[in-house]
Each structure stands twice: as structure tokens, then as C-alpha cells.
Design a protein around this motif. Structure first.
Motif, PDB file in Angstrom:
ATOM      1  N   ILE A 134       1.662   2.589  -1.837  1.00  0.00           N
ATOM      2  CA  ILE A 134       1.562   2.154  -0.431  1.00  0.00           C
ATOM      3  C   ILE A 134       0.318   1.280  -0.250  1.00  0.00           C
ATOM      4  O   ILE A 134       0.389   0.198   0.350  1.00  0.00           O
ATOM      5  CB  ILE A 134       1.477   3.370   0.520  1.00  0.00           C
ATOM      6  CG1 ILE A 134       2.662   4.325   0.335  1.00  0.00           C
ATOM      7  CG2 ILE A 134       1.383   2.895   1.973  1.00  0.00           C
ATOM      8  CD1 ILE A 134       3.978   3.851   0.828  1.00  0.00           C
ATOM      9  N   SER A 135      -0.823   1.750  -0.775  1.00  0.00           N
ATOM     10  CA  SER A 135      -2.070   0.992  -0.571  1.00  0.00           C
ATOM     11  C   SER A 135      -2.032  -0.359  -1.282  1.00  0.00           C
ATOM     12  O   SER A 135      -2.649  -1.325  -0.821  1.00  0.00           O
ATOM     13  CB  SER A 135      -3.289   1.809  -1.013  1.00  0.00           C
ATOM     14  OG  SER A 135      -3.339   1.993  -2.399  1.00  0.00           O
ATOM     15  N   GLU A 136      -1.304  -0.448  -2.392  1.00  0.00           N
ATOM     16  CA  GLU A 136      -1.162  -1.745  -3.085  1.00  0.00           C
ATOM     17  C   GLU A 136      -0.475  -2.768  -2.185  1.00  0.00           C
ATOM     18  O   GLU A 136      -0.881  -3.932  -2.116  1.00  0.00           O
ATOM     19  CB  GLU A 136      -0.356  -1.566  -4.382  1.00  0.00           C
ATOM     20  CG  GLU A 136      -1.193  -1.058  -5.542  1.00  0.00           C
ATOM     21  CD  GLU A 136      -0.374  -0.722  -6.781  1.00  0.00           C
ATOM     22  OE1 GLU A 136       0.878  -0.625  -6.646  1.00  0.00           O
ATOM     23  OE2 GLU A 136      -0.964  -0.540  -7.855  1.00  0.00           O
ATOM     24  N   LYS A 137       0.590  -2.328  -1.493  1.00  0.00           N
ATOM     25  CA  LYS A 137       1.317  -3.220  -0.580  1.00  0.00           C
ATOM     26  C   LYS A 137       0.406  -3.668   0.563  1.00  0.00           C
ATOM     27  O   LYS A 137       0.390  -4.848   0.944  1.00  0.00           O
ATOM     28  CB  LYS A 137       2.549  -2.504  -0.007  1.00  0.00           C
ATOM     29  CG  LYS A 137       3.690  -2.336  -0.991  1.00  0.00           C
ATOM     30  CD  LYS A 137       4.404  -3.652  -1.222  1.00  0.00           C
ATOM     31  CE  LYS A 137       5.595  -3.486  -2.153  1.00  0.00           C
ATOM     32  NZ  LYS A 137       6.197  -4.788  -2.492  1.00  0.00           N
ATOM     33  N   LEU A 138      -0.341  -2.706   1.133  1.00  0.00           N
ATOM     34  CA  LEU A 138      -1.240  -3.040   2.238  1.00  0.00           C
ATOM     35  C   LEU A 138      -2.365  -3.972   1.776  1.00  0.00           C
ATOM     36  O   LEU A 138      -2.768  -4.885   2.499  1.00  0.00           O
ATOM     37  CB  LEU A 138      -1.837  -1.761   2.841  1.00  0.00           C
ATOM     38  CG  LEU A 138      -0.878  -0.850   3.611  1.00  0.00           C
ATOM     39  CD1 LEU A 138      -1.596   0.396   4.086  1.00  0.00           C
ATOM     40  CD2 LEU A 138      -0.263  -1.582   4.808  1.00  0.00           C
ATOM     41  N   PHE A 139      -2.867  -3.732   0.557  1.00  0.00           N
ATOM     42  CA  PHE A 139      -3.958  -4.552   0.027  1.00  0.00           C
ATOM     43  C   PHE A 139      -3.491  -5.992  -0.197  1.00  0.00           C
ATOM     44  O   PHE A 139      -4.246  -6.943   0.029  1.00  0.00           O
ATOM     45  CB  PHE A 139      -4.471  -3.946  -1.289  1.00  0.00           C
ATOM     46  CG  PHE A 139      -5.693  -4.626  -1.845  1.00  0.00           C
ATOM     47  CD1 PHE A 139      -6.896  -4.593  -1.161  1.00  0.00           C
ATOM     48  CD2 PHE A 139      -5.628  -5.302  -3.058  1.00  0.00           C
ATOM     49  CE1 PHE A 139      -8.026  -5.221  -1.670  1.00  0.00           C
ATOM     50  CE2 PHE A 139      -6.752  -5.931  -3.581  1.00  0.00           C
ATOM     51  CZ  PHE A 139      -7.949  -5.898  -2.881  1.00  0.00           C
ATOM     52  N   GLU A 140      -2.238  -6.165  -0.630  1.00  0.00           N
ATOM     53  CA  GLU A 140      -1.668  -7.510  -0.796  1.00  0.00           C
ATOM     54  C   GLU A 140      -1.619  -8.256   0.542  1.00  0.00           C
ATOM     55  O   GLU A 140      -1.875  -9.449   0.621  1.00  0.00           O
ATOM     56  CB  GLU A 140      -0.249  -7.419  -1.364  1.00  0.00           C
ATOM     57  CG  GLU A 140      -0.180  -7.062  -2.841  1.00  0.00           C
ATOM     58  CD  GLU A 140       1.246  -6.796  -3.298  1.00  0.00           C
ATOM     59  OE1 GLU A 140       2.194  -7.182  -2.559  1.00  0.00           O
ATOM     60  OE2 GLU A 140       1.422  -6.212  -4.379  1.00  0.00           O
ATOM     61  N   LYS A 141      -1.297  -7.493   1.607  1.00  0.00           N
ATOM     62  CA  LYS A 141      -1.096  -8.090   2.927  1.00  0.00           C
ATOM     63  C   LYS A 141      -2.415  -8.285   3.682  1.00  0.00           C
ATOM     64  O   LYS A 141      -2.600  -9.269   4.394  1.00  0.00           O
ATOM     65  CB  LYS A 141      -0.158  -7.177   3.740  1.00  0.00           C
ATOM     66  CG  LYS A 141       0.230  -7.696   5.106  1.00  0.00           C
ATOM     67  CD  LYS A 141       1.290  -8.760   5.022  1.00  0.00           C
ATOM     68  CE  LYS A 141       1.713  -9.226   6.410  1.00  0.00           C
ATOM     69  NZ  LYS A 141       2.649 -10.348   6.354  1.00  0.00           N
ATOM     70  N   PHE A 142      -3.343  -7.315   3.522  1.00  0.00           N
ATOM     71  CA  PHE A 142      -4.592  -7.336   4.299  1.00  0.00           C
ATOM     72  C   PHE A 142      -5.813  -7.307   3.366  1.00  0.00           C
ATOM     73  O   PHE A 142      -6.620  -6.376   3.408  1.00  0.00           O
ATOM     74  CB  PHE A 142      -4.642  -6.132   5.255  1.00  0.00           C
ATOM     75  CG  PHE A 142      -3.441  -5.968   6.131  1.00  0.00           C
ATOM     76  CD1 PHE A 142      -3.287  -6.734   7.274  1.00  0.00           C
ATOM     77  CD2 PHE A 142      -2.442  -5.053   5.804  1.00  0.00           C
ATOM     78  CE1 PHE A 142      -2.170  -6.580   8.095  1.00  0.00           C
ATOM     79  CE2 PHE A 142      -1.332  -4.890   6.614  1.00  0.00           C
ATOM     80  CZ  PHE A 142      -1.179  -5.665   7.762  1.00  0.00           C
ATOM     81  N   LYS A 143      -5.952  -8.323   2.532  1.00  0.00           N
ATOM     82  CA  LYS A 143      -7.000  -8.334   1.496  1.00  0.00           C
ATOM     83  C   LYS A 143      -8.411  -8.331   2.058  1.00  0.00           C
ATOM     84  O   LYS A 143      -9.341  -7.879   1.408  1.00  0.00           O
ATOM     85  CB  LYS A 143      -6.814  -9.539   0.576  1.00  0.00           C
ATOM     86  CG  LYS A 143      -5.742  -9.315  -0.468  1.00  0.00           C
ATOM     87  CD  LYS A 143      -5.797 -10.332  -1.570  1.00  0.00           C
ATOM     88  CE  LYS A 143      -4.794  -9.980  -2.663  1.00  0.00           C
ATOM     89  NZ  LYS A 143      -4.769 -10.944  -3.754  1.00  0.00           N
ATOM     90  N   ASP A 144      -8.591  -8.879   3.254  1.00  0.00           N
ATOM     91  CA  ASP A 144      -9.934  -8.981   3.826  1.00  0.00           C
ATOM     92  C   ASP A 144     -10.260  -7.838   4.779  1.00  0.00           C
ATOM     93  O   ASP A 144     -11.328  -7.820   5.389  1.00  0.00           O
ATOM     94  CB  ASP A 144     -10.086 -10.324   4.568  1.00  0.00           C
ATOM     95  CG  ASP A 144      -9.941 -11.503   3.616  1.00  0.00           C
ATOM     96  OD1 ASP A 144     -10.400 -11.372   2.466  1.00  0.00           O
ATOM     97  OD2 ASP A 144      -9.370 -12.530   4.028  1.00  0.00           O
ATOM     98  N   ASP A 145      -9.339  -6.896   4.904  1.00  0.00           N
ATOM     99  CA  ASP A 145      -9.537  -5.754   5.810  1.00  0.00           C
ATOM    100  C   ASP A 145     -10.343  -4.679   5.083  1.00  0.00           C
ATOM    101  O   ASP A 145      -9.889  -4.094   4.098  1.00  0.00           O
ATOM    102  CB  ASP A 145      -8.162  -5.207   6.232  1.00  0.00           C
ATOM    103  CG  ASP A 145      -8.263  -4.150   7.324  1.00  0.00           C
ATOM    104  OD1 ASP A 145      -9.150  -3.271   7.216  1.00  0.00           O
ATOM    105  OD2 ASP A 145      -7.449  -4.182   8.257  1.00  0.00           O
ATOM    106  N   CYS A 146     -11.565  -4.397   5.574  1.00  0.00           N
ATOM    107  CA  CYS A 146     -12.453  -3.431   4.904  1.00  0.00           C
ATOM    108  C   CYS A 146     -11.857  -2.021   4.875  1.00  0.00           C
ATOM    109  O   CYS A 146     -12.058  -1.286   3.905  1.00  0.00           O
ATOM    110  CB  CYS A 146     -13.811  -3.403   5.593  1.00  0.00           C
ATOM    111  SG  CYS A 146     -14.793  -4.863   5.224  1.00  0.00           S
ATOM    112  N   ASP A 147     -11.139  -1.642   5.934  1.00  0.00           N
ATOM    113  CA  ASP A 147     -10.481  -0.311   5.965  1.00  0.00           C
ATOM    114  C   ASP A 147      -9.487  -0.176   4.814  1.00  0.00           C
ATOM    115  O   ASP A 147      -9.447   0.847   4.131  1.00  0.00           O
ATOM    116  CB  ASP A 147      -9.734  -0.098   7.291  1.00  0.00           C
ATOM    117  CG  ASP A 147     -10.677   0.283   8.420  1.00  0.00           C
ATOM    118  OD1 ASP A 147     -11.604   1.066   8.150  1.00  0.00           O
ATOM    119  OD2 ASP A 147     -10.503  -0.219   9.534  1.00  0.00           O
TER     120      ASP A 147
END
Length: 415
Positions: A134-147
Motif C-alpha cells: 500500500i505504501s509503495e503505491k502512495l509513495f509513487e503518487k505522493f513522493k514529496d509528501d513528508c507523511d
């Protein structure tokens, strides 16, 4: 030409049939097979619409969403499942929330709120592999989001991808100005420095994390910092300092109601006291096991159960120790915990040796060797080589018949 929404108003299937039969009059060349297919599909739609009305009445939003998915009405399904899943999540009902949000995620894997909720649920169930997906998908989409960056780096660490976790944490420390995220970044960065053998640097970053946590009154990260400091001083063999930090951590865990970390800290205290006061060590291990069973923390049940087995071993209660160690092995097997499987296999082998059960010893050494796939487990490989030498010695001493052993093994001894 009937609208789907109108089907619910029809009183029975006979009306549907009559409506469809009128199509013959409208189209004289109509194929009877096509008519049968239309009637069949209309019946299915009628049943679904009746089901939808019923599910709306009883507010069963999970199955309502699943029906809409079967009708390829993804947006409508998403709205029902999302609203219900998040409501259940915030109410702490993780099992029902997981079912609803899991269905949502299949079709909307860019929804940040759903993704973060699923990560927390999977981590609660110690399913770190799914949490990482799940976090891999979110990281791909929101790379600059510190959270997202801190959550993904923690998931990478939990899945033993230390190098990639280290890279993300490094960038967070230099770029992020959110103190809450920064304290977490310092903490997990300290863990990785400890793993890489840079203990003094690790302590420096833990001091930074502690100062921020105290300033923010973030007691959850503070208790983690104290437990890690306890681990560091335990490995340095400064047992008094280690105990002080563990007790600080345990006190905060009790105050904030964090029972998982409380059980973990009691397990650490059991490790300390097992070296200086066995009865107190048993007391802390038993407390860990009690909490872990109450709230169902499989990894802590395995470790505390194994530790209690070792305590019994020290007291020469070999049979009881072996039974407890086998229980740890079985639970490790059902949870795919390969590190615990490896350690419990070695312990079962040694206990079997003490009981004179050479066949069982050989089997569990063989299992342990198979579980040792990670090259970082060098010390365990060395231990296994030692046991293989013992096995060879036993063969020579008692003239062990290898063909007879294989026959026993194949007849079900392995199971």
C-alpha cells in the motif's frame, strides 16, 4: 427500454416476462435465444435491485458496495464502501473496515486516506508485507509528501529493506521541518545506525528525537526512544542503565494504553532479569505472554513463549521446555515468521538431543538449515555446522542406520 431504477417498482417476475415478450411484437424477426437471454438478465437485475433495496434498509454497506461492483458501478460502490470503511476504521473496528476499504483500494489505489487507514490496519495485524504494498503505491503518487515518506520508510525498515529506508530517512532529516515527522525520522534513523554498527551516532540521534518528543509531549515516540536506548545499553552489558530505560518506557506505555509496546518492554526486562534474577525474569516473560494472548500479538506470544521455555530449560524441566518450544514453532509456522522458525528449530534440536531423540534432532537441524536463507545469519550458520558435527559423532557412536532413519522420516515422523 426499461430503466434499471424502474425495475424495483415491478411487483413480480411475470410482469418482466410479459414486457420482454412484447419485444416479439415490436420486432418480428427477434431471435428466441436472445429473448431468453434478455429475460434471464432482467431477472438477475431484478434480484440485484431487490437485494440493493433490502441492504439499504438494513444498512449493510459492505455487501451493498460489492453488489454495485458486480454491476460495474465502481463509483457508486466506492462511495458506499469508503464511507462505511472509514467510519468503522475511526471507530476502531478494523476487521470490518479492512473488508470495505480493501475492496475500495482495488479500484481507487490513489486515495490517500484509504491507503493510510489500510497501512495502519495491516500493521496492527503485523501484516507488514501488505502494508508495504500500500505504501509503495502512495509513495509513487505522493513522493514529496513528508507523511507518506516517513510511513513508507518505516514499512521498508519493517520489511528489512534497510538501504532504501535509510535513503528516504536521510532525505527527510535534511528536508522536513515538521517536528512530529522529524522525531520519527530521527528515531528510525537511529535504529538503522545501530544495525549498521554506528552505536554512538545512533545515541546522538536518539537524543535529538527525545528532545523533540518531550517538547511536543509525544509520549508514544518517547517510550520507543527509551526502549531503544534500553536495547543499546543492554547490548553494551550496562544492565542497570538498560533496566532504567526499560522501566521508563513501560511506565509511559501504561499511561497511554499502548499494550503492544508495554508487552515488548516487559519482554526486554525479562531478558535483563533472566541474567541476574531468573524468578523475576520469568515474571516479566509471563506478563508479556499474558498481554500478548489477551490482545493477540502473535510475534510477542512466540518470543515470550520461547523465552519461558528457555527458563524451564535452565531449571532442567526439559520436557516442559520442549513442549513450549514446539508451540512457538507451530505458531511461527502459521504466521510465516521465518526468524522465529529458525531459532525455535535450533532450540528444539538441542532439547531433542538432551532427551536422546536423535531422529527429531536431525529433522529440526535440517529445518533450521532450510530456514537460514539470509546470509546475515552467519552466527546461526556456524551454530548449525556445530550441530552437524554432533550428528556425525552420534552416527559413529551408536552406529545409526541411515536407511532406517529415512524410512522413519518417510512414514510420517517429519509431520
Amino acid at each position: 427500454n426499461i430503466k434499471i431504477d424502474d425495475i424495483i417498482q415491478l411487483e413480480n417476475l411475470q410482469i418482466i416476462k410479459k414486457v420482454n415478450e412484447n419485444l416479439i411484437y415490436l420486432s418480428p424477426n427477434f431471435n428466441p435465444k436472445e429473448l431468453e437471454e434478455i429475460i434471464s438478465n432482467t431477472k438477475k437485475m431484478y434480484i440485484k435491485m431487490k437485494a440493493i433495496k433490502y441492504l439499504e434498509d438494513i444498512k449493510d454497506y459492505i455487501n451493498l458496495g460489492i453488489i454495485y461492483l458486480s454491476m460495474n458501478l465502481h463509483d457508486k460502490a466506492h462511495n458506499y464502501l469508503r464511507e462505511y470503511g472509514l467510519k468503522e476504521y475511526y471507530n476502531g473496528n478494523f476487521s470490518t473496515s479492512l473488508k470495505a476499504l480493501g475492496e475500495c483500494w482495488k479500484y481507487h489505489n490513489d486515495d490517500k486516506e484509504i491507503g493510510l487507514a489500510l497501512i495502519k490496519i495491516y500493521n496492527f495485524y503485523e501484516d507488514f508485507e501488505h502494508s508495504l504494498k500500500i505504501s509503495e503505491k502512495l509513495f509513487e503518487k505522493f513522493k514529496d509528501d513528508c507523511d507518506i515518506k516517513i510511513i513508507h520508510s518505516i514499512n521498508l525498515y519493517k520489511n528489512e529493506d534497510y538501504n532504501n529506508s535509510y535513503k528516504i530517512l536521510n532525505s527527510l532529516i535534511s528536508e522536513c521541518d515538521d517536528l512530529h515527522i522529524l522525531s520519527q525520522a530521527y528515531f528510525y534513523y537511529s535504529i538503522l545506525l545501530k544495525i549498521y554498527g554506528k552505536v554512538n551516532e545512533s545515541i546522538k540521534f536518539l537524543d535529538k528525537a527525545e528532545n523533540i518528543a518531550i517538547k511536543l509531549k509525544d509520549y508514544d515516540i518517547l517510550q520507543k526512544i527509551y526502549r531503544l536506548l534500553g536495547n543499546i545499553y543492554y547490548e553494551k552489558r550496562d544492565l542497570n542503565t538498560a533496566t532504567d530505560y526499560y522501566l521508563k518506557s513501560a511506565e509511559i506505555c501504561k499511561d497511554i494504553g499502548n499494550y503492544y509496546d508495554l508487552a515488548s518492554t516487559y519482554n526486554n526486562l525479562g531478558n535483563v532479569y533472566s541474567e541476574i534474577d531468573i524468578s523475576k525474569g520469568i515474571e516479566y516473560y509471563s506478563e508479556t505472554l499474558s498481554i500478548a494472548k489477551k490482545y493477540w500479538y502473535p510475534s510477542l506470544i512466540i518470543s515470550s513463549n520461547s523465552n519461558l521455555a528457555i527458563m524451564k530449560w535452565y531449571n532442567f524441566e526439559i520436557k516442559d521446555a520442549l513442549e513450549m518450544m514446539i508451540n512457538s514453532y507451530i505458531l511461527s509456522l502459521s504466521n510465516n515468521n521465518y526468524t522465529s522458525l529458525l531459532l525455535s528449530s535450533i532450540n528444539i534440536a538441542e532439547l531433542s538431543l538432551e532427551m536422546g531423540n536423535y531422529a527429531a534432532m536431525y529433522l529440526f537441524i535440517e529445518k533450521a538449515y532450510n530456514y537460514t536463507s539470509n546470509k546475515s545469519d552467519v552466527y546461526l550458520l556456524d551454530e548449525l555446522k556445530f550441530y552437524y558435527k554432533i550428528i556425525n559423532f552420534i552416527y559413529k557412536k551408536i552406529n545409526f542406520n541411515i536407511d532406517e532413519f529415512i524410512e522413519l522420516k518417510n512414514s510420517g515422523l517429519n509431520q
